[in-house]
Structure formats: structure tokens, C-alpha cells
Enzyme design. Structure first.
Site, PDB file in Angstrom:
ATOM      1  N   TYR A  34       3.277   9.616 -11.331  1.00 59.16           N
ATOM      2  CA  TYR A  34       2.193   9.105 -10.191  1.00 59.16           C
ATOM      3  C   TYR A  34       1.364   7.912 -11.095  1.00 59.16           C
ATOM      4  CZ  TYR A  34      -1.157   8.180  -6.869  1.00 59.16           C
ATOM      5  OH  TYR A  34      -2.128   7.775  -5.835  1.00 59.16           O
ATOM      6  N   ASN A  43       0.781  -1.254   0.230  1.00 58.51           N
ATOM      7  CA  ASN A  43       0.099  -0.125   0.124  1.00 58.51           C
ATOM      8  C   ASN A  43       0.560   1.433   0.129  1.00 58.51           C
ATOM      9  OD1 ASN A  43      -2.426   1.813   0.707  1.00 58.51           O
ATOM     10  ND2 ASN A  43      -0.909   1.958   2.548  1.00 58.51           N
ATOM     11  N   LYS A  59       1.113   3.908 -11.461  1.00 54.83           N
ATOM     12  CA  LYS A  59      -0.376   2.951 -10.855  1.00 54.83           C
ATOM     13  C   LYS A  59      -0.518   2.188 -12.170  1.00 54.83           C
ATOM     14  CE  LYS A  59      -0.524   4.630  -6.490  1.00 54.83           C
ATOM     15  NZ  LYS A  59      -0.183   3.645  -5.684  1.00 54.83           N
TER      16      LYS A  59
HETATM   17  P1  NAD Z   1      -0.420   8.676   3.075  1.00 55.50           P
HETATM   18  O1  NAD Z   1       0.468   9.726   2.472  1.00 55.50           O
HETATM   19  O2  NAD Z   1      -1.388   9.222   3.881  1.00 55.50           O
HETATM   20  O3  NAD Z   1       0.204   7.404   3.422  1.00 55.50           O
HETATM   21  C1  NAD Z   1       1.244   6.932   2.865  1.00 55.50           C
HETATM   22  C2  NAD Z   1       2.094   5.601   3.625  1.00 55.50           C
HETATM   23  O4  NAD Z   1       3.189   5.194   2.713  1.00 55.50           O
HETATM   24  C3  NAD Z   1       2.368   6.067   4.799  1.00 55.50           C
HETATM   25  O5  NAD Z   1       2.204   5.005   5.785  1.00 55.50           O
HETATM   26  C4  NAD Z   1       3.791   6.094   4.736  1.00 55.50           C
HETATM   27  O6  NAD Z   1       4.778   6.020   5.817  1.00 55.50           O
HETATM   28  C5  NAD Z   1       4.379   5.341   3.690  1.00 55.50           C
HETATM   29  N1  NAD Z   1       5.633   5.733   2.722  1.00 55.50           N
HETATM   30  C6  NAD Z   1       5.728   6.827   2.484  1.00 55.50           C
HETATM   31  N2  NAD Z   1       6.789   7.051   1.826  1.00 55.50           N
HETATM   32  C7  NAD Z   1       7.556   5.807   2.338  1.00 55.50           C
HETATM   33  C8  NAD Z   1       8.855   5.181   1.779  1.00 55.50           C
HETATM   34  N3  NAD Z   1       9.761   5.813   1.340  1.00 55.50           N
HETATM   35  N4  NAD Z   1       9.004   4.056   2.405  1.00 55.50           N
HETATM   36  C9  NAD Z   1       8.062   3.323   2.916  1.00 55.50           C
HETATM   37  N5  NAD Z   1       6.881   3.828   3.305  1.00 55.50           N
HETATM   38  C10 NAD Z   1       6.786   4.951   3.044  1.00 55.50           C
HETATM   39  O7  NAD Z   1      -1.121   8.449   1.571  1.00 55.50           O
HETATM   40  P2  NAD Z   1      -2.702   7.431   1.397  1.00 55.50           P
HETATM   41  O8  NAD Z   1      -3.391   8.352   0.986  1.00 55.50           O
HETATM   42  O9  NAD Z   1      -2.865   6.760   2.728  1.00 55.50           O
HETATM   43  O10 NAD Z   1      -1.857   6.516   0.213  1.00 55.50           O
HETATM   44  C11 NAD Z   1      -1.779   5.075   0.471  1.00 55.50           C
HETATM   45  C12 NAD Z   1      -1.910   4.614  -0.929  1.00 55.50           C
HETATM   46  O11 NAD Z   1      -2.984   4.820  -1.393  1.00 55.50           O
HETATM   47  C13 NAD Z   1      -0.722   5.050  -1.787  1.00 55.50           C
HETATM   48  O12 NAD Z   1      -0.217   3.839  -2.566  1.00 55.50           O
HETATM   49  C14 NAD Z   1      -1.455   5.982  -2.888  1.00 55.50           C
HETATM   50  O13 NAD Z   1      -0.823   6.066  -4.038  1.00 55.50           O
HETATM   51  C15 NAD Z   1      -2.851   5.190  -2.991  1.00 55.50           C
HETATM   52  N6  NAD Z   1      -3.910   6.228  -3.319  1.00 55.50           N
HETATM   53  C16 NAD Z   1      -4.429   7.298  -2.397  1.00 55.50           C
HETATM   54  C17 NAD Z   1      -5.341   7.994  -3.032  1.00 55.50           C
HETATM   55  C18 NAD Z   1      -5.927   9.223  -1.920  1.00 55.50           C
HETATM   56  O14 NAD Z   1      -6.775  10.013  -2.539  1.00 55.50           O
HETATM   57  N7  NAD Z   1      -5.484   9.451  -1.049  1.00 55.50           N
HETATM   58  C19 NAD Z   1      -5.932   7.754  -4.015  1.00 55.50           C
HETATM   59  C20 NAD Z   1      -5.644   6.870  -4.559  1.00 55.50           C
HETATM   60  C21 NAD Z   1      -4.527   6.021  -4.200  1.00 55.50           C
END
Ligand code: NAD
Length: 247
Positions: free
Chosen positions: A155, A90, A159
Site C-alpha cells: 500500500y 481515486n 502511494k
Molecule cells: P473505499 O474502499 O470506501 O472505496 C474504494 C473505491 O474504489 C470504491 O468506489 C470501489 O468501487 C473502488 N474499487 C475498489 N476496487 C476496485 C477495482 N478493482 N476496480 C475499480 N474500482 C475499484 O475506500 P476509500 O477510503 O474511499 O478510498 C478511496 C481512495 O482514498 C483510495 O485510493 C485510498 O487508497 C485513498 N485513501 C483512503 C484513506 C482512508 O483513510 N480511507 C486514507 C488515505 C488514502
């Protein structure tokens, strides 16, 4: 209620946002949850938050771009628990700069975490799943993996690659009873979205037929379902959780 008693679930990016909510839904359903984060401090903080909520979880902070580091952490988990039932890839970072402002290092950083880390984690876990002829691997994709986005090209490119990994590994690993799926969230209320400029978010909300930004729980529930036996004939799918956003 799903029953994940005695199931071991590893979640990367489990310290906040969607990953933390995924940890919560599995803990609520009795799984043994192991979160991975980027730093000891944030992992410990998250474990303390979960403890306050009445949950016991474990945490590690391997460098997701260092295969040997991951391998040694996975070995420790196997030594302690004997198996990993569900791997949730994730962790991810996003981008929003135009291409001229994006350095090749920016582009590589996104690929390193959003794509290469999934490869490393999956490679490190898959032999243990193969031995038991059982396992579920779930990846966090994004709605941009379907439509692209008008900036931050690394990005959506990353994906699209997540979907490619998901669909291909689903076919490679199906003979070993390992299912591989992805969840493609729309706009979800996490730090990742809070950090994006308002000019980018507001027009996006107008494109959501359900009329709201998604909550981390909306996404976490999809992971729970796909990890469960109720999804036992589903593999190679990219499940959109986006309120029918189509742009
Ligand atoms: P967030 O920024 O709140 O959390 C990101 C997580 O990734 C955190 O736990 C962080 O510790 C971890 N992370 C970041 N850099 C890292 C690194 N270098 N090494 C290890 N871990 C690392 O983001 P989120 O919104 O919870 O996103 C989680 C996933 O969901 C991602 O893959 C993101 O692309 C995807 N996503 C999010 C959204 C959204 O709208 N929030 C939409 C589509 C997809």
C-alpha cells in the site's frame, strides 16, 4: 461556491467513501459527474443514491487494468460530452498484512489498481485534454506516501508511486496547460478504514493533532479546490489532508 457548470468530471472509485463524496461536491457545484466503479450493480446503486439526493450523474464500470476497455468508455464519454475537464484517479485498495503473509499476487493486486490503473486512465484521457490545451488530473495518494507504514508494504509502496506519477506528469503536461496534483488523506472515515483492525486504528488516532479522524468531505473539498481555477498555478503538489498527522 465554485462554478463547474459544463465541466465534465470523471471519478474512479466513485461508488462509495471518498470517491462518492468527491462526486457529491462536484455535483453541488454544477459539474457533469461520471463515476467509475468495479461493478454494474454498485455503480447503479450509487447513481440511485445520488438521484434520491437530487443529483443526476452517469456511471461506467470498465476494468481499470484493461486499457482497451477504458479507452472505449472514454470514447463514449467524449462522443456524448465532447470533452473531459477533470480526471480524478481515486480507486484504491489497502493492505495490512506483514510481508511474510503477503503473497506476490497480493502485492501485484495493489499495484494493479493503485498504480497501473492511474497510468491507464491518464493515458486514455490525456490526448483529449492536450487537444484542448486544458485539463486537470488529480490522484488520491495517502499520508503513508510520506511516512510509509509498518505493515501492508504494497500500500505505501503504491502511494509513493502515485506521488511519482503526479510529480512527473505535472512536469510533462504543464506545457499543455494540464495540471496534475494529488491529495494525500490521513485517516478518513470510510469502509477502507472500518475494515482495518481496531489495534491498528486506535494508536493512529492518538497521532492526529486535530484529534479526530477525517471525514470524506474534508478530502472532497481539497479535490474541489485543486480542480478549480483558484488552484490555476498549483501543479505537481501532494496536498496532505490529515489533521497534521506526522507519523
Ligand atoms: P473505499 O474502499 O470506501 O472505496 C474504494 C473505491 O474504489 C470504491 O468506489 C470501489 O468501487 C473502488 N474499487 C475498489 N476496487 C476496485 C477495482 N478493482 N476496480 C475499480 N474500482 C475499484 O475506500 P476509500 O477510503 O474511499 O478510498 C478511496 C481512495 O482514498 C483510495 O485510493 C485510498 O487508497 C485513498 N485513501 C483512503 C484513506 C482512508 O483513510 N480511507 C486514507 C488515505 C488514502
Amino acid at each position: 461556491m465554485f462554478d463547474f457548470k459544463d465541466k465534465v468530471v470523471v471519478i474512479t472509485g466513485g461508488t462509495r467513501g471518498i470517491g462518492l463524496e468527491i462526486a457529491r461536491v462536484f455535483l453541488e457545484n454544477k459539474a457533469k459527474v461520471i463515476i467509475f466503479g468495479s461493478k454494474e450493480e454498485t455503480v447503479n446503486k450509487t447513481l440511485a443514491i445520488l438521484k434520491d439526493e437530487g443529483f443526476e450523474a452517469e456511471g461506467f464500470y470498465p476494468n481499470l487494468n484493461d486499457y482497451l476497455d477504458i479507452e472505449s468508455v472514454i470514447k463514449k464519454i467524449i462522443e456524448k460530452h465532447g470533452h473531459i475537464d477533470v480526471l480524478i484517479n481515486n480507486a484504491g485498495i489497502s493492505a495490512n498484512k506483514k510481508i511474510e503473509e503477503t503473497s506476490s499476487l497480493d502485492f501485484e493486486k495493489i499495484m494493479d489498481l493503485n498504480v497501473n490503473a492511474i497510468f491507464n486512465m491518464t493515458k486514455a484521457v490525456v490526448s483529449y485534454m492536450k487537444e484542448r490545451k486544458s485539463g486537470v488530473i488529480l490522484n488520491t495518494s495517502s499520508m503513508v506516501s510520506i511516512y510509509g507504514q509498518p505493515s501492508g508494504v504494497g500500500y505505501p509502496a503504491s502511494k509513493f508511486a502515485v506521488n511519482g506519477l503526479t510529480k512527473s506528469l505535472a512536469r510533462e503536461l504543464a506545457p499543455f496547460n494540464i495540471r496534475v496534483n494529488a491529495v494525500a488523506p490521513g485517516i478518513i472515515n470510510t469502509d477502507m478504514v472500518a475494515n482495518l483492525p481496531k489495534e491498528m486504528i486506535e494508536p493512529l488516532i492518538k497521532t492526529i493533532p486535530l484529534g479526530r479522524i477525517g471525514q470524506p468531505r474534508d478530502v472532497a473539498n481539497a479535490f474541489l479546490f485543486l480542480a478549480s481555477d483558484m488552484a490555476s498555478y498549483i501543479t505537481g503538489e501532494i496536498l496532505q489532508v490529515d489533521g497534521a498527522t506526522r507519523s
